[in-house]
Design an enzyme around this catalytic site. Sequence first.
Site, PDB file in Angstrom:
ATOM      1  N   SER A 237       0.843  -1.189   0.000  1.00 55.21           N
ATOM      2  CA  SER A 237       0.000   0.000   0.000  1.00 55.21           C
ATOM      3  C   SER A 237       0.880   1.241   0.000  1.00 55.21           C
ATOM      4  CB  SER A 237      -0.913  -0.006   1.222  1.00 55.21           C
ATOM      5  OG  SER A 237      -0.141   0.273   2.373  1.00 55.21           O
ATOM      6  N   LYS A 238       0.198   2.378  -0.043  1.00 50.98           N
ATOM      7  CA  LYS A 238       0.915   3.655  -0.147  1.00 50.98           C
ATOM      8  C   LYS A 238       2.009   3.824   0.895  1.00 50.98           C
ATOM      9  CE  LYS A 238      -2.514   6.603  -2.195  1.00 50.98           C
ATOM     10  NZ  LYS A 238      -3.656   7.364  -1.768  1.00 50.98           N
ATOM     11  N   ARG A 239       1.759   3.280   2.072  1.00 53.49           N
ATOM     12  CA  ARG A 239       2.758   3.554   3.108  1.00 53.49           C
ATOM     13  C   ARG A 239       4.083   2.823   2.860  1.00 53.49           C
ATOM     14  NH1 ARG A 239       2.884  -0.499   6.787  1.00 53.49           N
ATOM     15  NH2 ARG A 239       1.216  -1.994   6.397  1.00 53.49           N
ATOM     16  N   HIS A 240       4.101   1.916   1.880  1.00 53.56           N
ATOM     17  CA  HIS A 240       5.368   1.271   1.517  1.00 53.56           C
ATOM     18  C   HIS A 240       6.159   2.113   0.523  1.00 53.56           C
ATOM     19  CE1 HIS A 240       3.036  -2.336   2.857  1.00 53.56           C
ATOM     20  NE2 HIS A 240       4.165  -2.515   3.498  1.00 53.56           N
ATOM     21  N   GLY A 241       5.648   3.285   0.189  1.00 49.10           N
ATOM     22  CA  GLY A 241       6.351   4.123  -0.792  1.00 49.10           C
ATOM     23  C   GLY A 241       5.552   4.158  -2.069  1.00 49.10           C
TER      24      GLY A 241
END
Length: 469
Positions: A237-241
């Site tokens: 998801s977005k929080r992985h970059g």
Amino acid sequence: MTTRTRFAPSPTGYLHVGGARTALFSWLHARKHGGAFILRIEDTDLERSTPESVNAILEGMTWLGLEYDEGPLYQTKRFDRYNEVIDELMKKGLAYRCDCSRERLDTLRRTAMARKEKPRYDGHCRDLDINPDTPHVIRFLNPDDGVVVVDDMVRGRVAFSNTELDDLIIRRTDGSPTYNLTVVVDDSDMNITDVIRGDDHLNNTPRQVNILKALNKEIPRYAHLPMILGDDGARLSKRHGAVSVMQYMEQGILPEALLNYLVRLGWSHGDQEVFSQEELIQLFDINDVNKSASSFNTEKLLWLNQHYIKEADPLHLAHLLSPHLGRMGIDPTDGPDLVEVVKAQQERAKTLVEMAEISEFIYQDFEEFDEKAAKKNLRPVAREPLETIKQALEELESWDEGSLHDCVEKVSASLDLKMGKVAQPLRVAIVGRAASPGIDVTLKLVGKEATLRRIDKALEYIAKREAQL
Ligand code: GLU
């Protein structure tokens, strides 16, 4: 029958890595079997679908080179057709009107949950022949018993019991058709032979198979692709970059590197890591796709990217590099031939962003020397070599690599110094840093005027240091 696959994104955001891999596998499967790859935009959710998102998906597909043979087809343009099929199901007695209130459905759900059962509609309206003038939904009459067996090309045989499925809503109260109905109508009308999609849709498959059977339509083959996880084991998801394909473009990843990276998320061929497009088309087999989830590994993507940068045709790379220079405020036509810049830097950068950054000195004077490099190389002992090389360069008639190389060599010999003792202060003087391509190429790319100007600046720096001593 000719193989026909499709990619059917809902345009509710950018094209993300998972979607791109689904598209890639569908595309490869079609190409491998000499079939057709179709793009279908599932835009029936009018609240969440946006034209920007459609554009972002098209842009991502184009950038990756996943060209489609048909489409993009838009579901919003096909409402008449969906209604026609719903009417057909109604006529056959395979669908029915339902006007159950929200309260009734809520009670049903709560009771089931209290009994620790899966909530499902109880078929209350099946035989009630609801008046068409009252607000109602239309439900598909799902078979009560039996099993739906799906021989999934990735998951193997998966069986679903009809007792687990309920009478699915196929048309909402506002008259709009629902996802499972539109997919079935489209896959069937478009003669899709192989449905390749994310495994979040696996539970929809038995419902879709039942509707296809009710319509007497061919059942396609299915392949449900496992999830992609981040490096911490959670769903990517977005929080992985970066998760959007175009974000990778912005970070200076080559499309061919991202494609090569994506194909290995769930598929392998021995321990081979690098595949040309031709090889992929030849070797890829959807049946070999792994059942278990795969993890996204940015390091590996960068490794592949560096490989592709090294191997790329310089002209191709120049086209890709140009916008990155533009973003830094550099006009690449305002300097040496970009292909020459690329050739000089190809071995030295992991991404195009990095390549643009390490090429900045070719186009504009730097503000400050890298402190460490200047301390080490722009010392008082470097003054004489820099003054001498400056004069020799000033007098040099031809600014080509051969002459530049000879010039540095001659000056070194005349001062009885190793070439590095001249070349390294000179490099720091004109690049501002300790690393750059060979000194002759570096000088050539920077040009005579800027070279002389920057040597002066370095001499000033040395003078200041001398004054401080
Ligand atoms: N539109 C669905 C999605 O974006 C895909 C439907 C399908 O592939 O059947 O998740």
